[in-house]
Write an enzyme that holds these catalytic residues in place. Structure first.
Site, mmCIF file in Angstrom:
data_model
loop_
_atom_site.group_PDB
_atom_site.id
_atom_site.type_symbol
_atom_site.label_atom_id
_atom_site.label_comp_id
_atom_site.label_asym_id
_atom_site.label_seq_id
_atom_site.Cartn_x
_atom_site.Cartn_y
_atom_site.Cartn_z
ATOM 1 N N ILE A 190 9.369 -13.472 16.571
ATOM 2 C CA ILE A 190 10.666 -14.084 16.826
ATOM 3 C C ILE A 190 10.512 -15.538 17.273
ATOM 4 O O ILE A 190 11.265 -16.413 16.847
ATOM 5 C CB ILE A 190 11.444 -13.268 17.872
ATOM 6 C CG1 ILE A 190 11.838 -11.900 17.287
ATOM 7 C CG2 ILE A 190 12.691 -14.016 18.347
ATOM 8 C CD1 ILE A 190 12.453 -10.949 18.297
ATOM 9 N N SER A 228 4.288 -16.576 17.242
ATOM 10 C CA SER A 228 4.411 -15.522 16.233
ATOM 11 C C SER A 228 5.771 -14.860 16.335
ATOM 12 O O SER A 228 6.531 -15.123 17.281
ATOM 13 C CB SER A 228 3.310 -14.458 16.413
ATOM 14 O OG SER A 228 3.429 -13.830 17.678
ATOM 15 N N ASP A 282 0.207 -20.354 30.846
ATOM 16 C CA ASP A 282 0.621 -19.010 31.222
ATOM 17 C C ASP A 282 1.964 -19.149 31.918
ATOM 18 O O ASP A 282 2.055 -19.710 33.018
ATOM 19 C CB ASP A 282 -0.419 -18.403 32.157
ATOM 20 C CG ASP A 282 -0.074 -16.991 32.607
ATOM 21 O OD1 ASP A 282 1.075 -16.540 32.394
ATOM 22 O OD2 ASP A 282 -0.950 -16.330 33.209
ATOM 23 N N VAL A 283 3.028 -18.644 31.289
ATOM 24 C CA VAL A 283 4.369 -18.864 31.829
ATOM 25 C C VAL A 283 4.629 -18.073 33.112
ATOM 26 O O VAL A 283 5.671 -18.261 33.747
ATOM 27 C CB VAL A 283 5.460 -18.546 30.786
ATOM 28 C CG1 VAL A 283 5.454 -19.582 29.679
ATOM 29 C CG2 VAL A 283 5.311 -17.134 30.228
ATOM 30 N N ARG A 317 0.250 -18.783 25.849
ATOM 31 C CA ARG A 317 -1.153 -18.640 26.235
ATOM 32 C C ARG A 317 -2.114 -18.744 25.056
ATOM 33 O O ARG A 317 -3.257 -19.155 25.210
ATOM 34 C CB ARG A 317 -1.363 -17.291 26.930
ATOM 35 C CG ARG A 317 -0.757 -17.231 28.323
ATOM 36 C CD ARG A 317 -1.002 -15.910 28.997
ATOM 37 N NE ARG A 317 -0.235 -14.829 28.377
ATOM 38 C CZ ARG A 317 -0.134 -13.608 28.895
ATOM 39 N NH1 ARG A 317 -0.763 -13.315 30.025
ATOM 40 N NH2 ARG A 317 0.577 -12.688 28.284
ATOM 41 N N LYS A 366 14.504 -6.626 31.301
ATOM 42 C CA LYS A 366 15.475 -7.210 30.377
ATOM 43 C C LYS A 366 16.891 -7.170 30.961
ATOM 44 O O LYS A 366 17.691 -8.077 30.696
ATOM 45 C CB LYS A 366 15.417 -6.495 29.029
ATOM 46 C CG LYS A 366 14.108 -6.733 28.272
ATOM 47 C CD LYS A 366 13.866 -8.220 28.002
ATOM 48 C CE LYS A 366 12.634 -8.453 27.172
ATOM 49 N NZ LYS A 366 12.409 -9.892 26.876
ATOM 50 N N TYR A 426 10.130 -2.439 31.143
ATOM 51 C CA TYR A 426 10.721 -3.319 30.130
ATOM 52 C C TYR A 426 12.238 -3.332 30.246
ATOM 53 O O TYR A 426 12.861 -4.399 30.267
ATOM 54 C CB TYR A 426 10.294 -2.836 28.742
ATOM 55 C CG TYR A 426 10.818 -3.667 27.594
ATOM 56 C CD1 TYR A 426 10.278 -4.925 27.332
ATOM 57 C CD2 TYR A 426 11.818 -3.196 26.758
ATOM 58 C CE1 TYR A 426 10.740 -5.697 26.274
ATOM 59 C CE2 TYR A 426 12.288 -3.955 25.690
ATOM 60 C CZ TYR A 426 11.747 -5.200 25.457
ATOM 61 O OH TYR A 426 12.207 -5.953 24.408
#
Length: 253
Positions: free
Chosen positions: A17, A15, A58-59, A37, A154, A150
């Site tokens: 991006i 979904s 699951d990364v 996932r 990043k 977050y």
């Protein structure tokens, strides 16, 4: 068809991006493997892309990543392009961030990059023009309140791309980050709902609170981010590595 025949793996491609990136790469002839996932979302995206396949994983789980990438390699051949897009963006005052919430954010936004980059690395180094592109955020180069995990993750994502760019500079592999500002995705939709719930503001006011960061006073479109990712994946972009490319409407960093 500038990516004709090249195998691209996109994480979080179901979904927003990720789906826009998958479409942009497919339009240039890449063979797509979508990893994530949510099988239903991945399959919905893959259904509109000729030859795209889905590898549910699951990364944050290294063994699952290794299995998914091995299956992808068996299906579409060696990996030439890795797009790390999977991510989460929880919000809370720093004093209320739990250790579990911190660890989950790091696992999805940073640990997963380690797993995926290592799993794809042998193929990427053998490719004539290997590419790693990580979807980071403007939060990777500046601070925002109420999103400490977050922001930290990043910053780490951009740092990892710069480290890989330096280490592999004499090879054909490049590593870059694309840093969107607030983008019209489900994650931003959740942020708007969260602002509404906590402040009582209307959806319009909550949206304006986010778009105020963008001098263009709008949310970024996923397709705009996808075009930046596509550019970094092209063979002609071989001299662009170790960069954090802003897609943020002129937001001051």
């Amino acid at each position: 068809m500038r990516l004709e025949g090249l195998h691209a793996v996109v994480t979080g491609g179901g979904s927003g991006i990720g789906a826009a990136i998958a479409q942009a790469l497919a339009n240039e002839g890449a063979r797509l493997t979508l990893v994530g996932r949510r099988r239903d979302a991945l399959e919905a995206t893959a259904a509109g892309l000729a030859g795209a396949v889905v590898a549910q994983a699951d990364v944050t789980d290294r063994a699952a990543v290794d299995r998914a990438f091995a299956w992808a390699r068996d299906t579409h051949g060696p990996i030439s392009i890795l797009v790390n897009n999977a991510g989460i963006a929880p919000s809370a005052p720093f004093a209320k961030v739990t250790a579990d919430a911190w660890r989950e954010t790091m696992a999805v936004n940073l640990d997963a990059l380690f797993h995926c980059c290592q799993a794809a690395l042998p193929d990427l180094l053998e490719a004539p023009a290997g590419r790693i592109v990580t979807v980071a955020s403007t939060a990777g180069v500046k601070g925002y309140g109420y999103t400490a995990p977050y922001v930290a993750s990043k910053h780490g994502a951009i740092g990892l791309m710069r480290a890989l760019a330096t280490e592999f500079a004499t090879t054909g592999l490049t590593a870059n980050a694309v840093c969107p500002g607030f983008t019209d995705t489900d994650i931003v939709g959740d942020a708007i709902a969260n602002i509404q719930a906590k402040t009582g503001r209307s959806a319009e006011d909550a949206r304006a609170q986010l778009t105020r960061f963008n001098p263009q006073k709008r949310l970024i479109e996923p397709s705009e981010v996808a075009e930046a990712v596509l550019w970094l994946c092209l063979p002609a972009s071989r001299s662009v590595t170790g960069q954090a490319v802003m897609v943020a409407g002129g937001e001051v960093m």
